[in-house]
Design a protein around this motif. Structure first.
Motif, PDB file in Angstrom:
ATOM      1  N   ALA A   1      68.626  21.730 -43.104  1.00 11.13           N
ATOM      2  CA  ALA A   1      68.574  20.360 -42.584  1.00 11.13           C
ATOM      3  C   ALA A   1      67.501  19.541 -43.306  1.00 11.13           C
ATOM      4  O   ALA A   1      67.726  18.372 -43.647  1.00 11.13           O
ATOM      5  N   VAL A   2      66.344  20.128 -43.554  1.00 15.06           N
ATOM      6  CA  VAL A   2      65.282  19.433 -44.280  1.00 15.06           C
ATOM      7  C   VAL A   2      65.770  19.097 -45.688  1.00 15.06           C
ATOM      8  O   VAL A   2      65.559  17.982 -46.187  1.00 15.06           O
ATOM      9  N   GLY A   3      66.435  20.051 -46.340  1.00 11.83           N
ATOM     10  CA  GLY A   3      66.993  19.797 -47.670  1.00 11.83           C
ATOM     11  C   GLY A   3      68.051  18.707 -47.654  1.00 11.83           C
ATOM     12  O   GLY A   3      68.102  17.849 -48.546  1.00 11.83           O
TER      13      GLY A   3
ATOM     14  N   GLY B   1      78.702  10.314 -40.635  1.00 13.81           N
ATOM     15  CA  GLY B   1      77.378   9.995 -41.170  1.00 13.81           C
ATOM     16  C   GLY B   1      76.345  11.052 -40.820  1.00 13.81           C
ATOM     17  O   GLY B   1      75.270  11.072 -41.390  1.00 13.81           O
ATOM     18  N   GLY B   2      76.656  11.896 -39.872  1.00 19.15           N
ATOM     19  CA  GLY B   2      75.776  13.013 -39.527  1.00 19.15           C
ATOM     20  C   GLY B   2      76.360  14.293 -40.099  1.00 19.15           C
ATOM     21  O   GLY B   2      77.273  14.268 -40.919  1.00 19.15           O
ATOM     22  N   TYR B   3      75.840  15.395 -39.651  1.00 17.79           N
ATOM     23  CA  TYR B   3      76.347  16.675 -40.147  1.00 17.79           C
ATOM     24  C   TYR B   3      76.133  17.752 -39.098  1.00 17.79           C
ATOM     25  O   TYR B   3      75.372  17.588 -38.141  1.00 17.79           O
TER      26      TYR B   3
ATOM     27  N   LEU C   1      73.295  23.626 -35.563  1.00 18.17           N
ATOM     28  CA  LEU C   1      72.315  22.556 -35.662  1.00 18.17           C
ATOM     29  C   LEU C   1      73.065  21.285 -35.998  1.00 18.17           C
ATOM     30  O   LEU C   1      73.792  21.229 -36.985  1.00 18.17           O
ATOM     31  N   ASP C   2      72.927  20.269 -35.151  1.00 22.22           N
ATOM     32  CA  ASP C   2      73.557  18.967 -35.388  1.00 22.22           C
ATOM     33  C   ASP C   2      72.524  18.022 -35.969  1.00 22.22           C
ATOM     34  O   ASP C   2      71.440  17.857 -35.406  1.00 22.22           O
TER      35      ASP C   2
ATOM     36  N   ASP D   1      66.620  33.982 -34.399  1.00 22.37           N
ATOM     37  CA  ASP D   1      65.486  33.123 -34.765  1.00 22.37           C
ATOM     38  C   ASP D   1      65.492  32.836 -36.267  1.00 22.37           C
ATOM     39  O   ASP D   1      65.239  31.704 -36.697  1.00 22.37           O
ATOM     40  N   GLY D   2      65.780  33.859 -37.069  1.00 17.62           N
ATOM     41  CA  GLY D   2      65.842  33.671 -38.516  1.00 17.62           C
ATOM     42  C   GLY D   2      66.957  32.728 -38.925  1.00 17.62           C
ATOM     43  O   GLY D   2      66.798  31.907 -39.838  1.00 17.62           O
ATOM     44  N   THR D   3      68.092  32.820 -38.235  1.00 22.43           N
ATOM     45  CA  THR D   3      69.214  31.928 -38.531  1.00 22.43           C
ATOM     46  C   THR D   3      68.849  30.489 -38.184  1.00 22.43           C
ATOM     47  O   THR D   3      69.114  29.569 -38.965  1.00 22.43           O
ATOM     48  N   ALA D   4      68.235  30.283 -37.020  1.00 24.22           N
ATOM     49  CA  ALA D   4      67.815  28.933 -36.627  1.00 24.22           C
ATOM     50  C   ALA D   4      66.828  28.362 -37.648  1.00 24.22           C
ATOM     51  O   ALA D   4      66.930  27.180 -38.025  1.00 24.22           O
ATOM     52  N   ALA D   5      65.910  29.183 -38.130  1.00 20.21           N
ATOM     53  CA  ALA D   5      64.947  28.726 -39.143  1.00 20.21           C
ATOM     54  C   ALA D   5      65.662  28.392 -40.451  1.00 20.21           C
ATOM     55  O   ALA D   5      65.316  27.402 -41.117  1.00 20.21           O
TER      56      ALA D   5
END
Length: 193
Positions: A116-118, A167-169, A188-189, A106-110
């Motif tokens: 991703a937000v950054g 264009g994605g990551y 996370l894509d 869960d911590g890794t996903a967060a």
């Protein structure tokens, strides 16, 4: 059953900062002893050092006395079946390890979400995704302008990878086994612009 000192327990002790000074070893020991239902006494806790991060945040590295219950398995080897802090309840070791693994996942996903937000903030400001050297870390490029935390590794010590794709990551943690490309990877894509 034998009491044994375990590895240093790093406990973030936010909010324990006294108005007049730094977090003391005595206060840290008292707060650690009060954790949950551990029923620890302060004599079971040895604070090794206290590191002040910011004015209202500190980390106390401490040794905490624990008890471990062993049973001999069918092969004659001793295995740990449960553990406890202080005089608290015995915790089944498999349940404890499962809970720790779930928390780490869960911590890794967060952490991947924060990255991703950054990344999205970086792309919105600059019109493209950042370039990160092969030996660099994505968070080093994003911090502090696009994200507050430095996130370089997952809880298992694996390097978080950043890959651009059309264009994605993709952000990828190697997961508990520490090996990229296996079934326990956390991925996370991110989409293109």
């Amino acid at each position: 059953m034998k009491w044994t000192t375990v590895i240093a327990l790093a406990v973030p002790l936010m909010g324990l900062w006294a108005c007049t000074g730094n977090l003391s070893s005595r206060t840290a020991r008292q707060r650690i002893a009060e954790l949950g239902d551990a029923a620890l006494i302060t004599d079971d806790i040895q604070v090794q050092r206290i590191v002040t991060e910011l004015g209202d945040r500190a980390i106390a590295e401490a040794n905490v006395r624990m008890a471990f219950q062993f049973e001999r398995n069918a092969g004659g080897d001793w295995t740990i079946v449960s553990a406890r802090l202080g005089t608290g309840e015995w915790i089944d070791i498999d349940e404890l390890l499962t809970a720790i693994a779930a928390q780490n996942a869960d911590g890794t996903a967060a952490s991947l979400e924060k990255l991703a937000v950054g990344l999205d903030a970086y792309r919105n400001r600059n019109g493209s995704l950042p370039e990160v050297p092969a030996d660099g870390y994505l968070s080093d490029v994003l911090h502090p302008l696009f994200m507050a935390d430095l996130i370089r590794h997952d809880p298992w010590g694996g390097r978080i990878r950043y890959l651009e794709n059309g264009g994605g990551y993709q952000l990828r943690s190697p997961g508990p086994d520490g090996t990229d490309g296996t079934g326990d990877d956390i991925v996370l894509d991110g989409t293109g612009p």
